[in-house]
Design a protein around this motif. Structure first.
Motif, short mmCIF file in Angstrom:
data_model
loop_
_atom_site.label_atom_id
_atom_site.label_comp_id
_atom_site.label_asym_id
_atom_site.label_seq_id
_atom_site.Cartn_x
_atom_site.Cartn_y
_atom_site.Cartn_z
N ILE A 31 11.20 55.76 86.79
CA ILE A 31 11.39 56.55 85.58
C ILE A 31 11.31 55.65 84.36
O ILE A 31 12.03 54.65 84.28
CB ILE A 31 12.78 57.24 85.59
N PRO A 32 10.46 55.99 83.38
CA PRO A 32 10.46 55.22 82.12
C PRO A 32 11.85 55.25 81.48
O PRO A 32 12.48 56.30 81.41
CB PRO A 32 9.44 55.95 81.25
N LYS A 33 12.32 54.10 81.05
CA LYS A 33 13.69 53.98 80.55
C LYS A 33 13.96 54.94 79.40
O LYS A 33 15.06 55.49 79.28
CB LYS A 33 13.93 52.54 80.10
N ILE A 34 12.97 55.16 78.56
CA ILE A 34 13.19 55.94 77.34
C ILE A 34 13.50 57.40 77.62
O ILE A 34 14.10 58.09 76.79
CB ILE A 34 11.98 55.80 76.39
N ILE A 35 13.12 57.91 78.80
CA ILE A 35 13.44 59.31 79.14
C ILE A 35 14.34 59.38 80.37
O ILE A 35 14.55 60.46 80.92
CB ILE A 35 12.16 60.14 79.38
N GLU A 36 14.89 58.26 80.78
CA GLU A 36 15.65 58.22 82.04
C GLU A 36 16.82 59.19 82.04
O GLU A 36 17.04 59.91 83.03
CB GLU A 36 16.15 56.81 82.31
N ALA A 37 17.59 59.24 80.96
CA ALA A 37 18.78 60.10 80.94
C ALA A 37 18.41 61.57 81.15
O ALA A 37 19.05 62.29 81.92
CB ALA A 37 19.54 59.93 79.63
N ASN A 38 17.35 62.01 80.48
CA ASN A 38 16.94 63.41 80.62
C ASN A 38 16.36 63.70 81.99
O ASN A 38 16.58 64.78 82.56
CB ASN A 38 15.92 63.77 79.53
N VAL A 39 15.61 62.77 82.54
CA VAL A 39 15.04 62.95 83.88
C VAL A 39 16.15 63.03 84.91
O VAL A 39 16.14 63.90 85.80
CB VAL A 39 14.05 61.83 84.22
N LEU A 40 17.13 62.14 84.82
CA LEU A 40 18.23 62.16 85.78
C LEU A 40 19.06 63.44 85.65
O LEU A 40 19.54 63.98 86.65
CB LEU A 40 19.12 60.93 85.59
N ASN A 94 32.72 66.06 91.94
CA ASN A 94 32.34 65.51 93.23
C ASN A 94 32.00 64.03 93.09
O ASN A 94 32.09 63.45 92.02
CB ASN A 94 31.16 66.28 93.82
N THR A 95 31.57 63.42 94.17
CA THR A 95 31.32 61.99 94.16
C THR A 95 29.96 61.64 93.56
O THR A 95 29.72 60.52 93.18
CB THR A 95 31.38 61.42 95.59
N ALA A 96 29.05 62.62 93.47
CA ALA A 96 27.71 62.34 92.96
C ALA A 96 27.76 62.01 91.48
O ALA A 96 28.58 62.52 90.73
CB ALA A 96 26.80 63.53 93.20
N SER A 97 26.87 61.16 91.04
CA SER A 97 26.71 60.84 89.63
C SER A 97 25.22 60.78 89.35
O SER A 97 24.40 60.76 90.26
CB SER A 97 27.36 59.50 89.29
N PHE A 98 24.86 60.77 88.07
CA PHE A 98 23.45 60.73 87.73
C PHE A 98 22.76 59.51 88.36
O PHE A 98 21.60 59.58 88.75
CB PHE A 98 23.26 60.70 86.21
N ALA A 99 23.48 58.40 88.47
CA ALA A 99 22.89 57.19 89.05
C ALA A 99 22.44 57.42 90.48
O ALA A 99 21.48 56.79 90.96
CB ALA A 99 23.88 56.04 88.99
#
Length: 203
Positions: free
Chosen positions: A23-32, A10-15
């Motif tokens: 979100i703290p950058k260091i955990i951003e990927a997991n939070v997203l 679909n068109t959605a992405s994590f961004a």
């Protein structure tokens, strides 16, 4: 593992899930990653904040108190995250835990926010009071959060996180006992996942 939101097709992405989030950058990927299982929260204001110490918890979801005076759609929620994961004789930075464990933990806390979103301001205030005073209320509230997570496709993450806590040799026994006493067990989550999969297979 089933992901209710098919990000690749679909068109959605994590961004897309960064909107109205801090979100703290260091955990951003997991939070997203965790947020991507909750499309209903895409526009919700949520702050993910590191704390030096959270009493009796590793993570904690709650509304920002003053935002309860606003309209429901303008509420702000916080997910407090202990900066250190405390073991029996030492501590490690929380972001050093396995990705799947952090995703499962965040997924559970987002389940609480789903619960809050369905409540009026007075209901949330009553929730906070009851959570402080009643063991049975805590058990029900935690079951509701886990159920939201399972129903949104995070069941495998939730099971892995719970087993990590209960089976980790270096986690203090008092914390394990609290989790076992107040939270849904891994086996109960397994049964929830099976029931959900069977329900989806029905014509």
């Amino acid at each position: 593992m089933t992901h209710l939101l098919q990000l690749n097709s679909n068109t959605a992405s994590f961004a897309d899930f960064k909107k109205n989030k801090e979100i703290p950058k260091i955990i951003e990927a997991n939070v997203l990653k965790a947020l991507s299982y909750y499309p209903e929260l895409q526009d919700t204001h949520i702050r993910f904040e590191f704390k030096q110490h959270i009493k009796k918890s590793v993570m904690q979801a709650q509304p920002a108190a003053l935002s309860l005076l606003r309209r429901k759609e303008n509420r702000i929620y916080k997910i407090n995250i202990s900066a250190l994961f405390r073991l029996t004789h030492t501590a490690i930075p929380i972001h050093q835990l396995p990705d799947s464990i952090i995703i499962g933990w965040i997924g559970h806390e987002l389940g609480h926010i789903m619960d809050y979103e369905s409540r009026s301001t007075w209901s949330i205030i009553g929730f906070g009071i009851s959570y402080l005073l009643s063991k049975k209320f805590i058990q029900r509230a935690e079951l509701i959060a886990d159920t939201f997570a399972v129903n949104h496709g995070l069941g495998a993450y939730i099971i892995e996180t719970k087993r990590f806590i209960l089976e980790h040799a270096d986690i203090p026994q008092a914390y394990k006992d609290r989790i076992a006493r107040l939270y849904t067990s891994p086996d109960e989550i397994v049964e929830q996942v099976k029931a959900l999969e069977e329900e989806r297979e029905l014509p």
